[in-house]
Design a protein around this motif. Sequence first.
Motif, mmCIF file in Angstrom:
data_model
loop_
_atom_site.group_PDB
_atom_site.id
_atom_site.type_symbol
_atom_site.label_atom_id
_atom_site.label_comp_id
_atom_site.label_asym_id
_atom_site.label_seq_id
_atom_site.Cartn_x
_atom_site.Cartn_y
_atom_site.Cartn_z
ATOM 1 N N THR A 124 0.832 -1.209 0.000
ATOM 2 C CA THR A 124 0.000 0.000 0.000
ATOM 3 C C THR A 124 0.861 1.251 0.000
ATOM 4 O OG1 THR A 124 -1.762 -1.171 1.170
ATOM 5 C CG2 THR A 124 -1.815 1.240 1.228
ATOM 6 N N THR A 125 1.880 1.242 0.837
ATOM 7 C CA THR A 125 2.787 2.400 0.902
ATOM 8 C C THR A 125 3.502 2.599 -0.423
ATOM 9 O OG1 THR A 125 3.109 2.038 3.276
ATOM 10 C CG2 THR A 125 4.751 3.387 2.127
ATOM 11 N N LEU A 126 3.946 1.494 -1.036
ATOM 12 C CA LEU A 126 4.655 1.589 -2.313
ATOM 13 C C LEU A 126 3.755 2.176 -3.419
ATOM 14 C CD1 LEU A 126 7.152 0.976 -4.055
ATOM 15 C CD2 LEU A 126 6.237 -1.341 -4.404
ATOM 16 N N ALA A 127 2.502 1.746 -3.451
ATOM 17 C CA ALA A 127 1.576 2.277 -4.482
ATOM 18 C C ALA A 127 1.305 3.766 -4.269
ATOM 19 C CB ALA A 127 0.272 1.481 -4.436
ATOM 20 N N ARG A 128 1.140 4.199 -3.030
ATOM 21 C CA ARG A 128 0.872 5.619 -2.747
ATOM 22 C C ARG A 128 2.071 6.477 -3.115
ATOM 23 N NH1 ARG A 128 0.199 5.155 2.261
ATOM 24 N NH2 ARG A 128 2.243 5.936 2.921
ATOM 25 N N ASN A 129 3.285 5.985 -2.771
ATOM 26 C CA ASN A 129 4.474 6.798 -3.040
ATOM 27 C C ASN A 129 4.793 6.875 -4.535
ATOM 28 O OD1 ASN A 129 4.739 7.389 -0.361
ATOM 29 N ND2 ASN A 129 6.327 5.842 0.039
ATOM 30 N N GLN A 145 13.417 2.790 -1.474
ATOM 31 C CA GLN A 145 13.369 2.210 -0.125
ATOM 32 C C GLN A 145 12.046 1.468 0.113
ATOM 33 O OE1 GLN A 145 14.050 5.442 2.570
ATOM 34 N NE2 GLN A 145 16.259 5.591 2.115
ATOM 35 N N ASP A 146 10.958 2.082 -0.346
ATOM 36 C CA ASP A 146 9.650 1.434 -0.163
ATOM 37 C C ASP A 146 9.563 0.141 -0.970
ATOM 38 O OD1 ASP A 146 8.854 3.457 1.498
ATOM 39 O OD2 ASP A 146 7.960 4.654 -0.113
ATOM 40 N N LEU A 147 10.198 0.138 -2.139
ATOM 41 C CA LEU A 147 10.190 -1.074 -2.950
ATOM 42 C C LEU A 147 10.978 -2.204 -2.258
ATOM 43 C CD1 LEU A 147 9.556 -2.580 -5.558
ATOM 44 C CD2 LEU A 147 11.609 -1.541 -6.582
ATOM 45 N N ALA A 148 12.138 -1.850 -1.695
ATOM 46 C CA ALA A 148 12.947 -2.847 -0.982
ATOM 47 C C ALA A 148 12.196 -3.409 0.226
ATOM 48 C CB ALA A 148 14.273 -2.233 -0.556
#
Length: 320
Positions: A124-129, A145-148
Amino acid sequence: MTPILKALAVTALFLPMLMQSCDPKGGEAVALGVLMRERVVLTATANAIITELPVAEGHAVAEGDVLVQLEDAVQRANLQLARARLSEAEADLQRVRRGARAQEIAIAEARVRGARALYEEAETTLARNRRLLESGAITQARLDQDLARSLSSLAELTSAEQALAEIREGAREEDIQIAMAHVEAAEAEVAAERTRLEDLTIRASRGGLLDSLPWNLGERVPLGSPVAVLLTGERPHARIYIPEPARVGLAIGDPVTVRLDGTEAAFEGRLHWISQEPAFTPYYALSQDQRSRLVFLAEVGLPPEAAELPVGVPITATLP
């Protein structure tokens, strides 16, 4: 008189008697000897101290009676240790066969749920960012970083799911076989230690008379040393020395009349063994005249009525 001189004196007396007894001119040939019984020698099974001598010399014993007890404290401890190892191996086998408990399965399921929640949050965080990156609100470094974090959460989830599947499936057949082998090895160790402990108790292997206890209570005996001597058999036999001139005419099974010193009773026995080698000087080293002094060791079986005769008594045997 020294022992050597005594032996020479006895030999000097004994051989002329044999020569005279086998003289054809004298009629019947006789052989001198002694009454004996079968001897069973029991030996020490360890280098240990004698702690008990339950039976005194000269007493009758039955098969299985305890004659000598060797110190067994260390061996008892070894047996106890082997039994503990067996219990450990049996418990491990039982654990492997039963598989995971309900509580262990519940813990694994909870870990899966936790890992899945972290992964969903990371996704969810990765999609928002990614949307924020398009508007310039965050940098590319933050998105990396969010992807990792998302990939790491996925790996944790996969690991938790595999662990749960392994617990539910139970132990592999190979693990069960290994646990069974450990139990069998522990059982063999217990059996070996138990045998070693039992061997420290010296028992009569046959019924008979306890003739000798060579060691005293409290003495340390070396491994293999005789600790008890039994006289066995239903009745004694006569061990005789057959003069060389009478040997040729004798065969196994021939009748032999045995008489004891101090009694007129005669016992009709049978010759059941003759040595193939003469006693004393080898025959090939003697002249024809000297060969008449040779004797052959032989044994004569006695009838049932001789069962109570004492051993060690000198006898005279009349040869056929």
